[in-house]
Scaffold this motif. Structure first.
Motif, PDB file in Angstrom:
ATOM      1  N   VAL A 289      98.907  78.604  69.006  1.00  0.00           N
ATOM      2  CA  VAL A 289      99.876  80.454  69.224  1.00  0.00           C
ATOM      3  C   VAL A 289      99.102  81.619  68.593  1.00  0.00           C
ATOM      4  CG1 VAL A 289     102.170  81.192  69.509  1.00  0.00           C
ATOM      5  CG2 VAL A 289     101.605  78.892  68.759  1.00  0.00           C
TER       6      VAL A 289
ATOM      7  N   ALA B  88     101.838  85.692  71.179  1.00  0.00           N
ATOM      8  CA  ALA B  88     102.893  85.299  71.064  1.00  0.00           C
ATOM      9  C   ALA B  88     103.781  85.116  70.650  1.00  0.00           C
ATOM     10  CB  ALA B  88     101.893  83.806  71.784  1.00  0.00           C
TER      11      ALA B  88
ATOM     12  N   ALA C 201     107.423  86.703  69.923  1.00  0.00           N
ATOM     13  CA  ALA C 201     108.753  85.808  69.540  1.00  0.00           C
ATOM     14  C   ALA C 201     109.069  86.337  67.764  1.00  0.00           C
ATOM     15  CB  ALA C 201     107.759  84.604  69.000  1.00  0.00           C
ATOM     16  N   LEU C 202     108.718  87.036  67.049  1.00  0.00           N
ATOM     17  CA  LEU C 202     109.104  87.217  66.407  1.00  0.00           C
ATOM     18  C   LEU C 202     109.963  88.713  66.359  1.00  0.00           C
ATOM     19  CD1 LEU C 202     106.614  86.171  63.938  1.00  0.00           C
ATOM     20  CD2 LEU C 202     108.704  84.903  64.775  1.00  0.00           C
ATOM     21  N   ASP C 203     110.544  89.060  67.195  1.00  0.00           N
ATOM     22  CA  ASP C 203     111.165  90.761  67.027  1.00  0.00           C
ATOM     23  C   ASP C 203     111.618  91.081  66.023  1.00  0.00           C
ATOM     24  OD1 ASP C 203     114.615  90.349  67.976  1.00  0.00           O
ATOM     25  OD2 ASP C 203     113.081  88.881  68.401  1.00  0.00           O
TER      26      ASP C 203
ATOM     27  N   ARG D 274     115.289  89.637  65.032  1.00  0.00           N
ATOM     28  CA  ARG D 274     115.475  88.327  64.884  1.00  0.00           C
ATOM     29  C   ARG D 274     114.965  87.825  63.650  1.00  0.00           C
ATOM     30  NH1 ARG D 274     114.560  83.819  69.649  1.00  0.00           N
ATOM     31  NH2 ARG D 274     112.837  84.965  69.355  1.00  0.00           N
TER      32      ARG D 274
ATOM     33  N   VAL E 299     109.228  81.103  65.912  1.00  0.00           N
ATOM     34  CA  VAL E 299     107.379  81.333  66.633  1.00  0.00           C
ATOM     35  C   VAL E 299     108.040  78.967  67.702  1.00  0.00           C
ATOM     36  CG1 VAL E 299     106.014  81.075  67.606  1.00  0.00           C
ATOM     37  CG2 VAL E 299     106.237  82.545  65.479  1.00  0.00           C
ATOM     38  N   HIS E 300     108.421  78.482  66.597  1.00  0.00           N
ATOM     39  CA  HIS E 300     107.801  77.150  67.333  1.00  0.00           C
ATOM     40  C   HIS E 300     109.371  77.116  67.782  1.00  0.00           C
ATOM     41  CE1 HIS E 300     107.684  72.783  68.100  1.00  0.00           C
ATOM     42  NE2 HIS E 300     108.609  73.105  67.281  1.00  0.00           N
ATOM     43  N   ARG E 301     110.268  77.185  67.862  1.00  0.00           N
ATOM     44  CA  ARG E 301     111.713  77.164  68.742  1.00  0.00           C
ATOM     45  C   ARG E 301     111.444  78.303  69.710  1.00  0.00           C
ATOM     46  NH1 ARG E 301     115.773  76.777  63.821  1.00  0.00           N
ATOM     47  NH2 ARG E 301     115.483  75.147  63.329  1.00  0.00           N
ATOM     48  N   SER E 302     110.539  79.704  69.909  1.00  0.00           N
ATOM     49  CA  SER E 302     111.033  80.029  70.808  1.00  0.00           C
ATOM     50  C   SER E 302     110.271  79.677  71.716  1.00  0.00           C
ATOM     51  CB  SER E 302     110.640  81.410  69.846  1.00  0.00           C
ATOM     52  OG  SER E 302     111.199  82.245  69.247  1.00  0.00           O
ATOM     53  N   ILE E 303     108.628  79.292  71.334  1.00  0.00           N
ATOM     54  CA  ILE E 303     107.679  78.554  72.835  1.00  0.00           C
ATOM     55  C   ILE E 303     107.974  77.289  73.033  1.00  0.00           C
ATOM     56  CG2 ILE E 303     106.446  80.417  71.484  1.00  0.00           C
ATOM     57  CD1 ILE E 303     104.602  78.819  70.080  1.00  0.00           C
TER      58      ILE E 303
END
Length: 321
Positions: free
Chosen positions: A4, A8, A12-14, A17, A304-308
């Motif tokens: 990642v 990326a 994922a890290l807005d 959230r 990150v992992h859960r987002s991608i």
């Protein structure tokens, strides 16, 4: 295993959230062994501090390797480089290798924003950023996730860097400007956030306004300091981890001088679990000191992992008999 990259990770890290994910994991807790610290000395170069930071919670185990090179500024390079590995805790199978620089920068400023959600006044609108590096450039956006920031000022040792970053922020819609008089800017700020590698105090308690919140991100060794002892006198003080009391020069000095009672310092876990309260009054001064901890990295890496990660197929219902 997924690789990642920084783009990326950032996507994922807005900020809302990520702040929420940090709040949740601080409340739940994670297993966080002591970090390993190594000094790497290459021939003819300044030493590099290398940290190995493990943590695990539920089905996830993570490990970050982070290298801090104070001499990189003279080379035109960032002072921090990192990589994050996320594993399945039950099997040890690698799940992802992530850009640790972006992950570290985002979780660091988001942790400051999380602390401010308890410690800064709800009406805090004026932010002063001290420093113009990787962390500093993200601070206004993280703080805007928790407070109604309307005005941003920035000071840096190199005025041209402060002006360039202020120009960038204005181009992104912020009301921002660079300042040369740090003391005057501190006096009028609702939130002062320091993200430097300073070894001498930049912010002095005599300049902090009543009701202000001071955020100290930079110092992570006993030799580094961004604030003087007076910043802590009479202030409510929180840390991300109690290791900060042993590791940060910002805290070691006021504790040694009797200005700060270490037993009165609260952690983000105390605040997240409701075991301690945040700001007590509009006039109270508050301070947050972070040195970084592996729980913060793990919270960000899981997000990150859960987002991608591809959606898992739903398990079919068992047949009826």
């Amino acid at each position: 295993m997924r690789v990642v990259d920084a783009e990326a990770v950032a996507a994922a890290l807005d900020w809302p959230r990520l702040v929420a994910a940090l709040r949740e994991l601080f409340a739940c807790g994670a297993t966080v062994p002591s970090r390993h610290v190594h000094v790497v000395q290459a021939p003819g170069a300044e030493p590099v501090t290398s940290l190995l930071m493990p943590a695990w919670h539920g089905p996830y185990y993570g490990l970050k390797a982070i290298n801090i090179a104070a001499g990189n500024a003279a080379r035109g390079l960032p002072g921090l480089h990192a990589v994050y590995l996320l594993f399945d805790a039950a099997t040890g199978v690698p799940l992802a290798c992530m850009d640790g620089d972006e992950l570290t920068a985002r979780r660091t400023v988001a942790t400051s924003a999380l602390a401010a959600s308890w410690l800064a006044r709800p009406d805090a609108r004026r932010l002063l950023v001290v420093g113009a590096g990787r962390l500093a450039r993200r601070l206004p956006w993280a703080y805007r996730a928790v407070r109604p920031i309307e005005e941003v000022q920035i000071w840096a040792r190199r005025p041209e860097q402060a002006r360039a970053l202020a120009d960038e922020w204005r181009g992104q819609g912020l009301q921002a400007r660079a300042v040369d008089d740090l003391e005057a800017a501190v006096r009028r700020a609702d939130i002062v956030s320091c993200a430097t590698l300073s070894t001498a105090p930049l912010v002095h308690g005599a300049s902090l306004a009543a009701g202000s919140h001071l955020d100290l991100i930079g110092s992570f060794t006993p030799e580094m300091r961004e604030a003087d002892e007076a910043c802590f006198a009479g202030a409510r003080v929180a840390v991300d981890t109690d290791e900060a009391l042993r590791k940060s020069g910002d805290l070691i000095a006021p504790v040694a001088g009797g200005v700060l009672d270490p037993t009165a310092v609260v952690t983000l876990q105390h605040l997240a679990r409701g075991e301690a309260g945040g700001r007590q009054s509009a006039a109270e001064r508050t301070v947050f000191k972070s040195v970084g901890m592996a729980l913060e990295d793990l919270a960000a890496a899981i997000l990150v992992h859960r987002s991608i990660a591809p959606a898992q197929p739903e398990r079919s219902s068992p047949p009826e008999h």
